[in-house]
Design a protein around this motif. Structure first.
Motif, mmCIF file in Angstrom:
data_model
loop_
_atom_site.group_PDB
_atom_site.id
_atom_site.type_symbol
_atom_site.label_atom_id
_atom_site.label_comp_id
_atom_site.label_asym_id
_atom_site.label_seq_id
_atom_site.Cartn_x
_atom_site.Cartn_y
_atom_site.Cartn_z
ATOM 1 N N HIS A 126 0.860 -1.175 0.000
ATOM 2 C CA HIS A 126 0.000 0.000 0.000
ATOM 3 C C HIS A 126 0.895 1.223 0.000
ATOM 4 O O HIS A 126 1.668 1.437 0.941
ATOM 5 C CB HIS A 126 -0.922 0.011 1.218
ATOM 6 C CG HIS A 126 -1.856 1.190 1.245
ATOM 7 N ND1 HIS A 126 -2.812 1.390 0.281
ATOM 8 C CD2 HIS A 126 -1.969 2.232 2.108
ATOM 9 C CE1 HIS A 126 -3.477 2.509 0.546
ATOM 10 N NE2 HIS A 126 -2.985 3.031 1.647
ATOM 11 N N LEU A 127 0.818 1.993 -1.056
ATOM 12 C CA LEU A 127 1.693 3.151 -1.237
ATOM 13 C C LEU A 127 1.004 4.459 -0.857
ATOM 14 O O LEU A 127 -0.204 4.577 -1.018
ATOM 15 C CB LEU A 127 2.151 3.229 -2.695
ATOM 16 C CG LEU A 127 2.965 2.047 -3.203
ATOM 17 C CD1 LEU A 127 3.122 2.131 -4.715
ATOM 18 C CD2 LEU A 127 4.328 1.993 -2.527
ATOM 19 N N PHE A 150 7.805 3.196 -1.303
ATOM 20 C CA PHE A 150 7.371 4.487 -1.831
ATOM 21 C C PHE A 150 7.966 4.646 -3.222
ATOM 22 O O PHE A 150 8.895 3.925 -3.610
ATOM 23 C CB PHE A 150 7.810 5.637 -0.919
ATOM 24 C CG PHE A 150 9.300 5.749 -0.721
ATOM 25 C CD1 PHE A 150 10.054 6.673 -1.435
ATOM 26 C CD2 PHE A 150 9.972 4.930 0.186
ATOM 27 C CE1 PHE A 150 11.422 6.788 -1.252
ATOM 28 C CE2 PHE A 150 11.342 5.029 0.372
ATOM 29 C CZ PHE A 150 12.067 5.964 -0.346
ATOM 30 N N GLU A 151 7.408 5.578 -3.987
ATOM 31 C CA GLU A 151 7.902 5.818 -5.337
ATOM 32 C C GLU A 151 9.022 6.858 -5.327
ATOM 33 O O GLU A 151 8.941 7.869 -4.640
ATOM 34 C CB GLU A 151 6.764 6.304 -6.230
ATOM 35 C CG GLU A 151 5.747 5.231 -6.578
ATOM 36 C CD GLU A 151 4.736 5.724 -7.598
ATOM 37 O OE1 GLU A 151 5.121 5.873 -8.777
ATOM 38 O OE2 GLU A 151 3.582 5.980 -7.195
ATOM 39 N N ALA A 179 2.262 -10.246 0.946
ATOM 40 C CA ALA A 179 1.961 -8.854 1.256
ATOM 41 C C ALA A 179 3.106 -8.285 2.073
ATOM 42 O O ALA A 179 3.589 -8.919 3.014
ATOM 43 C CB ALA A 179 0.657 -8.739 2.033
ATOM 44 N N ALA A 180 3.558 -7.085 1.680
ATOM 45 C CA ALA A 180 4.649 -6.403 2.377
ATOM 46 C C ALA A 180 4.266 -4.939 2.482
ATOM 47 O O ALA A 180 4.254 -4.230 1.486
ATOM 48 C CB ALA A 180 5.958 -6.561 1.611
ATOM 49 N N ALA A 181 3.955 -4.490 3.692
ATOM 50 C CA ALA A 181 3.440 -3.129 3.831
ATOM 51 C C ALA A 181 3.732 -2.547 5.203
ATOM 52 O O ALA A 181 2.886 -1.878 5.785
ATOM 53 C CB ALA A 181 1.934 -3.133 3.579
ATOM 54 N N GLY A 182 4.943 -2.799 5.734
ATOM 55 C CA GLY A 182 5.221 -2.332 7.079
ATOM 56 C C GLY A 182 4.131 -2.817 8.019
ATOM 57 O O GLY A 182 3.585 -2.047 8.805
ATOM 58 N N MET A 183 3.819 -4.120 7.938
ATOM 59 C CA MET A 183 2.615 -4.663 8.580
ATOM 60 C C MET A 183 2.951 -5.373 9.891
ATOM 61 O O MET A 183 3.795 -6.285 9.920
ATOM 62 C CB MET A 183 1.916 -5.625 7.624
ATOM 63 C CG MET A 183 0.651 -6.238 8.168
ATOM 64 S SD MET A 183 -0.320 -7.042 6.886
ATOM 65 C CE MET A 183 0.905 -8.023 6.049
ATOM 66 N N THR A 184 2.287 -4.960 10.960
ATOM 67 C CA THR A 184 2.485 -5.560 12.268
ATOM 68 C C THR A 184 1.829 -6.934 12.346
ATOM 69 O O THR A 184 0.706 -7.135 11.877
ATOM 70 C CB THR A 184 1.901 -4.658 13.364
ATOM 71 O OG1 THR A 184 2.536 -3.373 13.291
ATOM 72 C CG2 THR A 184 2.118 -5.248 14.746
ATOM 73 N N ILE A 185 2.548 -7.873 12.931
ATOM 74 C CA ILE A 185 2.003 -9.210 13.179
ATOM 75 C C ILE A 185 1.045 -9.114 14.365
ATOM 76 O O ILE A 185 1.441 -8.705 15.458
ATOM 77 C CB ILE A 185 3.135 -10.203 13.492
ATOM 78 C CG1 ILE A 185 4.118 -10.286 12.316
ATOM 79 C CG2 ILE A 185 2.569 -11.584 13.819
ATOM 80 C CD1 ILE A 185 5.393 -11.044 12.635
#
Length: 277
Positions: free
Chosen positions: A56-57, A64-65, A113-119
């Motif tokens: 998710h950007l 990020f772009e 999925a890779a999005a700075g995601m907390t487990i």
């Protein structure tokens, strides 16, 4: 973090070279590739020759772009996985709320999925997580004119607090008795602070670090308290996709062992924590 000198330099050079070359960015969720395939080690992929990542950007410094490419810490780490599997990484920009349910993994749109995601326990009901790859804390960023530095001060003065929707920052704010203004992306969170829609925000500390590198942001905002919520980030895969999860775990473990992880951390996040120096 100990390193193995014999493996350190070649792997790191390969990882950095792979980031721009291997990255294929697609806005949305459609795919016009060759259909499902198999990567090295019998790892199934939804598109032949590619490892498709939902993200998710923007969420700097994780993804990020920049210069027409999607870059960042998460991107670089997943490129290590793709390198090991002999495929290229392809990135799909998707709504963050879908990461809770694993919708794009279950529908075959993405491999991971890779999005700075907390487990979290809630998310683990729907997806399988890799080994943790990042220890995260939340931070308060406030406008200098507000004169506040802590959540307690924000509450006492009944000021407006913002957070990114569907994130652990938003959940934490709610657990502390706030009704935060929810923004769709981290860019929207920052814009809300800039335009006075909110007086302060709570969001992941590395994101705040990135914002404050901009002189205009550093002049207008002040870093407040750091909240250690015990969060750890992980990459997620479809429930039962053990081969891909094992490949991700191996890439993360190898990168930490050979020094690649620390170099990428310093490049994208900043100075290493004292415990790892």
């Amino acid at each position: 973090m100990s390193t193995t000198a014999g493996r350190k330099s070649p792997r790191f050079r390969a990882a950095l070279a792979a980031v721009p070359a291997a990255l294929l960015f697609t806005a949305g969720c459609s795919s016009d590739g060759e259909g499902p395939g198999e990567a090295a080690g019998g790892v199934p992929v939804v598109e032949k020759g590619r490892l498709t990542t939902c993200t998710h950007l923007p969420y700097p410094p994780f993804q990020f772009e920049r210069g027409g490419k999607v870059v960042g810490f998460d991107v670089a780490l997943v490129d290590l996985v793709a390198e090991d599997l002999g495929v290229e990484q392809k990135i799909l920009d998707t709504p963050f709320e879908n990461f809770k349910t694993g919708a794009f993994l279950n529908s075959g749109e993405c491999d991971l999925a890779a999005a700075g995601m907390t487990i979290t326990d809630e998310r683990e009901k729907n997806v399988d997580f890799s080994v943790p790859y990042f220890d995260a804390t939340q931070a308060v960023l406030a406008s200098k004119r507000s004169g506040v530095r802590t959540l307690a001060e924000i509450k006492a003065r009944k000021l407006r607090l913002g957070a990114q929707a569907e994130t652990t920052g938003e959940s934490y704010a709610k657990s502390q008795g706030f009704d935060p203004v929810a923004f769709e992306s981290s860019d929207a969170v920052l814009n809300g602070l800039r335009t006075g829609q909110v007086d302060a925000v709570v969001i992941d500390y590395p994101v705040v670090q990135g914002w404050l590198k901009d002189k205009a942001n550093a002049a207008a905002f002040v870093l407040g308290e750091n909240v250690d919520t015990g969060e750890r980030y992980g990459f997620s895969v479809k429930k039962g996709n053990d081969r891909l999860r094992a490949a991700i775990d191996k890439a993360i473990t190898d990168a930490k062992a050979d020094g690649t992880y620390d170099k990428l951390y310093e490049e994208w996040i900043g100075p290493l924590p004292e415990a790892r120096r």
